[in-house]
Design a protein around this motif. Sequence first.
Motif, PDB file in Angstrom:
ATOM      1  N   ALA A   1     -21.532 -30.410  12.511  1.00  0.00           N
ATOM      2  CA  ALA A   1     -22.422 -31.552  12.699  1.00  0.00           C
ATOM      3  C   ALA A   1     -21.706 -32.865  12.372  1.00  0.00           C
ATOM      4  O   ALA A   1     -21.855 -33.865  13.082  1.00  0.00           O
ATOM      5  N   ALA A   2     -20.923 -32.866  11.288  1.00  0.00           N
ATOM      6  CA  ALA A   2     -20.190 -34.075  10.913  1.00  0.00           C
ATOM      7  C   ALA A   2     -19.151 -34.440  11.964  1.00  0.00           C
ATOM      8  O   ALA A   2     -18.987 -35.618  12.323  1.00  0.00           O
ATOM      9  N   ALA A   3     -18.445 -33.430  12.473  1.00  0.00           N
ATOM     10  CA  ALA A   3     -17.453 -33.682  13.513  1.00  0.00           C
ATOM     11  C   ALA A   3     -18.114 -34.170  14.795  1.00  0.00           C
ATOM     12  O   ALA A   3     -17.607 -35.070  15.470  1.00  0.00           O
ATOM     13  N   ALA A   4     -19.253 -33.585  15.121  1.00  0.00           N
ATOM     14  CA  ALA A   4     -19.971 -33.991  16.336  1.00  0.00           C
ATOM     15  C   ALA A   4     -20.436 -35.435  16.244  1.00  0.00           C
ATOM     16  O   ALA A   4     -20.341 -36.193  17.218  1.00  0.00           O
ATOM     17  N   GLU A   5     -20.922 -35.836  15.089  1.00  0.00           N
ATOM     18  CA  GLU A   5     -21.382 -37.217  14.917  1.00  0.00           C
ATOM     19  C   GLU A   5     -20.233 -38.197  15.095  1.00  0.00           C
ATOM     20  O   GLU A   5     -20.377 -39.237  15.734  1.00  0.00           O
TER      21      GLU A   5
ATOM     22  N   ILE B   1     -23.922 -33.645  21.814  1.00  0.00           N
ATOM     23  CA  ILE B   1     -23.552 -32.368  21.216  1.00  0.00           C
ATOM     24  C   ILE B   1     -24.637 -31.991  20.223  1.00  0.00           C
ATOM     25  O   ILE B   1     -24.767 -32.612  19.166  1.00  0.00           O
ATOM     26  N   GLN B   2     -25.425 -30.979  20.572  1.00  0.00           N
ATOM     27  CA  GLN B   2     -26.507 -30.531  19.708  1.00  0.00           C
ATOM     28  C   GLN B   2     -26.009 -29.373  18.841  1.00  0.00           C
ATOM     29  O   GLN B   2     -25.587 -28.347  19.359  1.00  0.00           O
TER      30      GLN B   2
ATOM     31  N   ALA C   1     -15.770 -32.919  34.454  1.00  0.00           N
ATOM     32  CA  ALA C   1     -15.285 -33.981  33.590  1.00  0.00           C
ATOM     33  C   ALA C   1     -16.433 -34.798  33.008  1.00  0.00           C
ATOM     34  O   ALA C   1     -16.336 -35.336  31.920  1.00  0.00           O
ATOM     35  N   SER C   2     -17.525 -34.891  33.778  1.00  0.00           N
ATOM     36  CA  SER C   2     -18.624 -35.734  33.331  1.00  0.00           C
ATOM     37  C   SER C   2     -19.719 -34.941  32.619  1.00  0.00           C
ATOM     38  O   SER C   2     -20.786 -35.465  32.363  1.00  0.00           O
ATOM     39  N   GLU C   3     -19.458 -33.656  32.309  1.00  0.00           N
ATOM     40  CA  GLU C   3     -20.427 -32.873  31.544  1.00  0.00           C
ATOM     41  C   GLU C   3     -20.649 -33.567  30.210  1.00  0.00           C
ATOM     42  O   GLU C   3     -19.710 -33.808  29.449  1.00  0.00           O
ATOM     43  N   THR C   4     -21.884 -33.926  29.930  1.00  0.00           N
ATOM     44  CA  THR C   4     -22.134 -34.762  28.759  1.00  0.00           C
ATOM     45  C   THR C   4     -23.026 -34.111  27.717  1.00  0.00           C
ATOM     46  O   THR C   4     -23.370 -34.754  26.734  1.00  0.00           O
ATOM     47  N   SER C   5     -23.436 -32.864  27.902  1.00  0.00           N
ATOM     48  CA  SER C   5     -24.335 -32.240  26.948  1.00  0.00           C
ATOM     49  C   SER C   5     -23.989 -30.774  26.729  1.00  0.00           C
ATOM     50  O   SER C   5     -23.851 -30.028  27.699  1.00  0.00           O
ATOM     51  N   ILE C   6     -23.814 -30.388  25.480  1.00  0.00           N
ATOM     52  CA  ILE C   6     -23.588 -28.983  25.140  1.00  0.00           C
ATOM     53  C   ILE C   6     -24.382 -28.643  23.887  1.00  0.00           C
ATOM     54  O   ILE C   6     -24.728 -29.520  23.086  1.00  0.00           O
ATOM     55  N   VAL C   7     -24.664 -27.356  23.720  1.00  0.00           N
ATOM     56  CA  VAL C   7     -25.317 -26.859  22.516  1.00  0.00           C
ATOM     57  C   VAL C   7     -24.317 -25.980  21.765  1.00  0.00           C
ATOM     58  O   VAL C   7     -23.689 -25.095  22.353  1.00  0.00           O
ATOM     59  N   VAL C   8     -24.183 -26.247  20.479  1.00  0.00           N
ATOM     60  CA  VAL C   8     -23.333 -25.459  19.594  1.00  0.00           C
ATOM     61  C   VAL C   8     -24.255 -24.843  18.545  1.00  0.00           C
ATOM     62  O   VAL C   8     -24.986 -25.562  17.863  1.00  0.00           O
TER      63      VAL C   8
ATOM     64  N   GLY D   1     -24.456 -16.762  27.567  1.00  0.00           N
ATOM     65  CA  GLY D   1     -24.263 -18.005  28.301  1.00  0.00           C
ATOM     66  C   GLY D   1     -25.322 -19.058  28.084  1.00  0.00           C
ATOM     67  O   GLY D   1     -25.367 -20.056  28.809  1.00  0.00           O
ATOM     68  N   SER D   2     -26.171 -18.892  27.070  1.00  0.00           N
ATOM     69  CA  SER D   2     -27.232 -19.879  26.841  1.00  0.00           C
ATOM     70  C   SER D   2     -26.753 -21.066  26.008  1.00  0.00           C
ATOM     71  O   SER D   2     -27.442 -22.081  25.925  1.00  0.00           O
ATOM     72  N   ILE D   3     -25.584 -20.950  25.371  1.00  0.00           N
ATOM     73  CA  ILE D   3     -24.980 -22.071  24.655  1.00  0.00           C
ATOM     74  C   ILE D   3     -23.506 -22.139  25.015  1.00  0.00           C
ATOM     75  O   ILE D   3     -22.922 -21.170  25.505  1.00  0.00           O
ATOM     76  N   ALA D   4     -22.890 -23.294  24.756  1.00  0.00           N
ATOM     77  CA  ALA D   4     -21.483 -23.481  25.114  1.00  0.00           C
ATOM     78  C   ALA D   4     -20.542 -22.923  24.056  1.00  0.00           C
ATOM     79  O   ALA D   4     -19.485 -22.376  24.370  1.00  0.00           O
ATOM     80  N   ILE D   5     -20.918 -23.066  22.780  1.00  0.00           N
ATOM     81  CA  ILE D   5     -20.066 -22.634  21.677  1.00  0.00           C
ATOM     82  C   ILE D   5     -20.915 -21.888  20.654  1.00  0.00           C
ATOM     83  O   ILE D   5     -21.972 -22.382  20.236  1.00  0.00           O
ATOM     84  N   GLY D   6     -20.452 -20.702  20.270  1.00  0.00           N
ATOM     85  CA  GLY D   6     -21.153 -19.916  19.256  1.00  0.00           C
ATOM     86  C   GLY D   6     -20.337 -19.865  17.977  1.00  0.00           C
ATOM     87  O   GLY D   6     -19.199 -19.379  17.974  1.00  0.00           O
ATOM     88  N   ASN D   7     -20.886 -20.399  16.901  1.00  0.00           N
ATOM     89  CA  ASN D   7     -20.179 -20.432  15.616  1.00  0.00           C
ATOM     90  C   ASN D   7     -20.436 -19.162  14.813  1.00  0.00           C
ATOM     91  O   ASN D   7     -21.562 -18.671  14.768  1.00  0.00           O
ATOM     92  N   SER D   8     -19.386 -18.670  14.172  1.00  0.00           N
ATOM     93  CA  SER D   8     -19.516 -17.424  13.424  1.00  0.00           C
ATOM     94  C   SER D   8     -18.597 -17.413  12.214  1.00  0.00           C
ATOM     95  O   SER D   8     -17.455 -17.882  12.285  1.00  0.00           O
ATOM     96  N   ASP D   9     -19.094 -16.856  11.113  1.00  0.00           N
ATOM     97  CA  ASP D   9     -18.269 -16.655   9.922  1.00  0.00           C
ATOM     98  C   ASP D   9     -17.468 -15.369  10.015  1.00  0.00           C
ATOM     99  O   ASP D   9     -16.606 -15.123   9.168  1.00  0.00           O
ATOM    100  N   VAL D  10     -17.770 -14.539  10.985  1.00  0.00           N
ATOM    101  CA  VAL D  10     -17.107 -13.240  11.097  1.00  0.00           C
ATOM    102  C   VAL D  10     -16.462 -13.101  12.473  1.00  0.00           C
ATOM    103  O   VAL D  10     -16.830 -13.795  13.426  1.00  0.00           O
ATOM    104  N   PHE D  11     -15.497 -12.212  12.558  1.00  0.00           N
ATOM    105  CA  PHE D  11     -14.889 -11.897  13.849  1.00  0.00           C
ATOM    106  C   PHE D  11     -15.937 -11.273  14.758  1.00  0.00           C
ATOM    107  O   PHE D  11     -16.787 -10.495  14.312  1.00  0.00           O
ATOM    108  N   ALA D  12     -15.863 -11.587  16.030  1.00  0.00           N
ATOM    109  CA  ALA D  12     -16.817 -11.023  16.985  1.00  0.00           C
ATOM    110  C   ALA D  12     -16.754  -9.501  16.990  1.00  0.00           C
ATOM    111  O   ALA D  12     -17.760  -8.823  17.237  1.00  0.00           O
ATOM    112  N   GLU D  13     -15.574  -8.951  16.693  1.00  0.00           N
ATOM    113  CA  GLU D  13     -15.404  -7.495  16.665  1.00  0.00           C
ATOM    114  C   GLU D  13     -16.282  -6.835  15.598  1.00  0.00           C
ATOM    115  O   GLU D  13     -16.551  -5.632  15.667  1.00  0.00           O
ATOM    116  N   GLU D  14     -16.715  -7.603  14.617  1.00  0.00           N
ATOM    117  CA  GLU D  14     -17.492  -7.044  13.513  1.00  0.00           C
ATOM    118  C   GLU D  14     -18.982  -6.982  13.797  1.00  0.00           C
ATOM    119  O   GLU D  14     -19.735  -6.409  13.001  1.00  0.00           O
ATOM    120  N   LYS D  15     -19.420  -7.554  14.904  1.00  0.00           N
ATOM    121  CA  LYS D  15     -20.845  -7.585  15.225  1.00  0.00           C
ATOM    122  C   LYS D  15     -21.166  -6.592  16.339  1.00  0.00           C
ATOM    123  O   LYS D  15     -20.544  -6.601  17.403  1.00  0.00           O
TER     124      LYS D  15
END
Length: 308
Positions: A65-69, A80-81, A47-54, A97-111
């Motif tokens: 970035a705008a939502a994180a701010e 939130i970096q 619950a107290s996890e206070t830092s993640i990388v996206v 597992g080196s970041i919490a959230i990975g952003n992608s324009d494509v489906f993971a199945e395509e990579k």
Amino acid sequence: MKKMKLSVLLAMFALVIGVLAACGGNAGGEETEGNTSGNSNSGGGEASETSIVVAGSSAMQPLVAAAAEQYKGDNADADIQVQAGGSGAGLSQVQEGSIAIGNSDVFAEEKEGIDAEALVDHKVAVVGMTAAINPNAGVDDLTKQQLIDIFTGKVTNWSEVGGNDQEITLVNRPDSSGTRATFVKYALDGETPAEGITEDSSNTVKQIVADTDGAIGYLALSYFDDDTVVKGKIDGVEATNETIGSGEFPIWAYQHSYTNGDPEGLAKEFLDYMMSDEVQTSIVPEQGYVPMTDMQVERDAEGNITEK
């Protein structure tokens, strides 16, 4: 006298028993308290996890970035970096597992190299993309076939498509880019772009197109926030929330935020926030993206479009 000694002995015995009982109770109490504290720390840690990388898609970076701010404005302890690097990098990093959230324009199945079944897809918005053209080219509308011919090198001068007598300079994103994959798939019908300038960042692509006479690249709609580059129409259709939401404009993709398994702690809280009305009805359109609620059609990993 004997009775007195006996009374003293009995009193001492009772005292010893009481002390032992108290010690035993405290020992048990400490053990119970230790267990409770351990459980509390375990749950409290999540619950107290206070830092993640996206990280990942540069097309998504302005939105996230705008939502994180804004999120951090309401949650002072949250760190939130938000980083770019391309969709391929985001998917690889979240998978390892080196970041919490990975952003992608494509489906993971395509990579290639990505175990899509191990990742959980959170579609947070839709991004439209189109050609970014240098203003001196003299063109703001291309047919889809003209666009394909330009990017495959069959057309090399703007005069061939109704523009000025100016040589065309292609500006591409690298193979790892989700923006490139989306543009190639839905704008170029899978045709491989000819060689040109290759840049890792959408910001750099925009700058080069703006500064280079005759240049053409491709950008997410969020980058068309001034008149330094021309937002190209395709077959007379302008890329807008309405034309994308209806499926009339073809070059668009989901903005995927992938997690390695179900998200927890701050990652879950932030993704829930991304889907909230506060973000979907305000930040998403303000940043040039299409809210999920505006989509009248949906698309699968193969590119098939169906009505919702």
